[in-house]
Design an enzyme around this catalytic site. Structure first.
Site, mmCIF file in Angstrom:
data_model
loop_
_atom_site.group_PDB
_atom_site.id
_atom_site.type_symbol
_atom_site.label_atom_id
_atom_site.label_comp_id
_atom_site.label_asym_id
_atom_site.label_seq_id
_atom_site.Cartn_x
_atom_site.Cartn_y
_atom_site.Cartn_z
ATOM 1 N N LYS A 1 92.573 64.382 63.330
ATOM 2 C CA LYS A 1 91.732 63.711 64.339
ATOM 3 C C LYS A 1 90.848 64.717 65.073
ATOM 4 C CE LYS A 1 95.147 61.818 66.700
ATOM 5 N NZ LYS A 1 96.309 62.358 65.953
ATOM 6 N N ARG B 1 98.055 55.800 72.627
ATOM 7 C CA ARG B 1 99.198 56.084 71.759
ATOM 8 C C ARG B 1 100.268 55.006 71.884
ATOM 9 N NH1 ARG B 1 98.337 61.976 71.371
ATOM 10 N NH2 ARG B 1 99.767 62.935 69.922
ATOM 11 N N ARG C 1 99.815 75.317 61.057
ATOM 12 C CA ARG C 1 98.606 75.246 61.883
ATOM 13 C C ARG C 1 98.632 76.324 62.984
ATOM 14 N NH1 ARG C 1 96.922 69.678 64.923
ATOM 15 N NH2 ARG C 1 98.728 70.047 66.263
ATOM 16 N N ARG D 1 101.081 76.336 68.415
ATOM 17 C CA ARG D 1 101.442 75.454 69.520
ATOM 18 C C ARG D 1 102.966 75.334 69.605
ATOM 19 N NH1 ARG D 1 97.849 70.013 69.163
ATOM 20 N NH2 ARG D 1 99.905 69.194 69.714
ATOM 21 N N ARG E 1 107.728 64.098 66.600
ATOM 22 C CA ARG E 1 106.400 63.536 66.921
ATOM 23 C C ARG E 1 106.022 62.454 65.910
ATOM 24 N NH1 ARG E 1 103.063 68.817 66.898
ATOM 25 N NH2 ARG E 1 101.248 67.566 67.438
HETATM 26 P P1 AMP Z 1 98.206 65.971 70.635
HETATM 27 O O1 AMP Z 1 97.455 67.230 70.878
HETATM 28 O O2 AMP Z 1 97.333 64.744 70.666
HETATM 29 O O3 AMP Z 1 99.090 66.036 69.409
HETATM 30 O O4 AMP Z 1 99.201 65.784 71.889
HETATM 31 C C1 AMP Z 1 100.208 66.728 72.176
HETATM 32 C C2 AMP Z 1 101.271 66.107 73.062
HETATM 33 O O5 AMP Z 1 100.687 65.687 74.308
HETATM 34 C C3 AMP Z 1 101.929 64.852 72.516
HETATM 35 O O6 AMP Z 1 103.000 65.157 71.625
HETATM 36 C C4 AMP Z 1 102.416 64.181 73.794
HETATM 37 O O7 AMP Z 1 103.553 64.839 74.318
HETATM 38 C C5 AMP Z 1 101.266 64.468 74.749
HETATM 39 N N1 AMP Z 1 100.228 63.409 74.675
HETATM 40 C C6 AMP Z 1 98.949 63.534 74.234
HETATM 41 N N2 AMP Z 1 98.289 62.369 74.305
HETATM 42 C C7 AMP Z 1 99.183 61.465 74.802
HETATM 43 C C8 AMP Z 1 99.125 60.063 75.077
HETATM 44 N N3 AMP Z 1 98.006 59.352 74.860
HETATM 45 N N4 AMP Z 1 100.246 59.482 75.572
HETATM 46 C C9 AMP Z 1 101.364 60.167 75.808
HETATM 47 N N5 AMP Z 1 101.506 61.486 75.552
HETATM 48 C C10 AMP Z 1 100.429 62.126 75.049
#
Ligand code: AMP
Length: 208
Positions: free
Chosen positions: A13, A88, A127, A154, A165
């Protein structure tokens, strides 16, 4: 152009969002990036969010919905936006529809990038991200190919957290595919291809 990007963590994404913002100059709203910036800055929000993020769990809906509502008001989001990693949950999707309708706006398309989970586990555990510019690379990059910055892994890209996740995605986020299908907004894309090929399909699906 107001777009929601759907797909499991690691589906690509962020990479596709980067290409769209570069070509169309719309705002990139990544809740993951906003939360990581808060963690780095050590704000109360960051300290609260970090425990969920490190475990691969979702940060509470009320927190992220507030962040996105504020971000949608900013000047650069008026021309259009790409939501990456939000919504999400169904609660977030409904809140988003409400916030946009209050602003007299709406989602034009929800692009779902589909990649097999085992491919994702391999992708995410190798990654690496640039500490300076956020560029997404992999373990073969000694330094950032874009800006020369330091590449790091990360905290949530280790295998156990990645698998959690993906479980969370399947339970909480995958139902959004049907949510947007029901609204006739869904565009499904095969994400297990080179980023340029995926991008060509994204543009074709969006008709741009
Ligand atoms: P991402 O970079 O989108 O993979 O997000 C990393 C982490 O941030 C996720 O595993 C969640 O812990 C938190 N996070 C990001 N976006 C959301 C969301 N829309 N709702 C809840 N937690 C989020």
């Amino acid at each position: 152009m107001n777009i929601v990007l759907l797909g499991a963590p690691g589906a690509g994404k962020g990479t596709q969002a980067d290409k769209l913002i570069e070509e169309f100059g719309i705002a990139h709203i990544s809740t993951g990036d906003i939360l990581r910036a808060a963690v780095k800055a050590g704000t109360p929000l960051g300290l609260e969010a970090k425990k969920y993020m490190d475990a691969g769990d979702l940060v509470p809906d009320s927190v992220v919905i507030g962040l996105v509502k504020d971000r949608l008001q900013e000047p650069d989001a008026q021309k259009g936006f790409i939501l990456d990693g939000f919504p999400r949950t169904t609660v977030q999707a409904v809140a988003l529809d409400g916030a946009l309708s209050d602003m007299g706006r709406e989602i034009d398309a929800a692009v779902a990038i589909d990649v097999d989970f085992e491919v994702i586990v391999k992708r995410l555990t190798s990654r690496r991200m640039c500490r300076s510019c956020g560029h997404i690379g992999n373990v073969a990059d000694a330094s950032c190919p874009k800006c020369g910055g330091e590449m790091y892994q990360r905290d949530d890209d280790n295998e156990a957290t990645v698998r959690n996740r993906l479980d969370v995605y399947e339970k909480s986020t995958a139902p959004l595919i049907d949510y947007y299908k029901g609204k006739n907004l869904l565009k499904e894309i095969d994400g297990d291809r080179a980023p340029e090929d995926v991008y060509a399909s994204v543009k074709e699906a969006l008709g741009v």
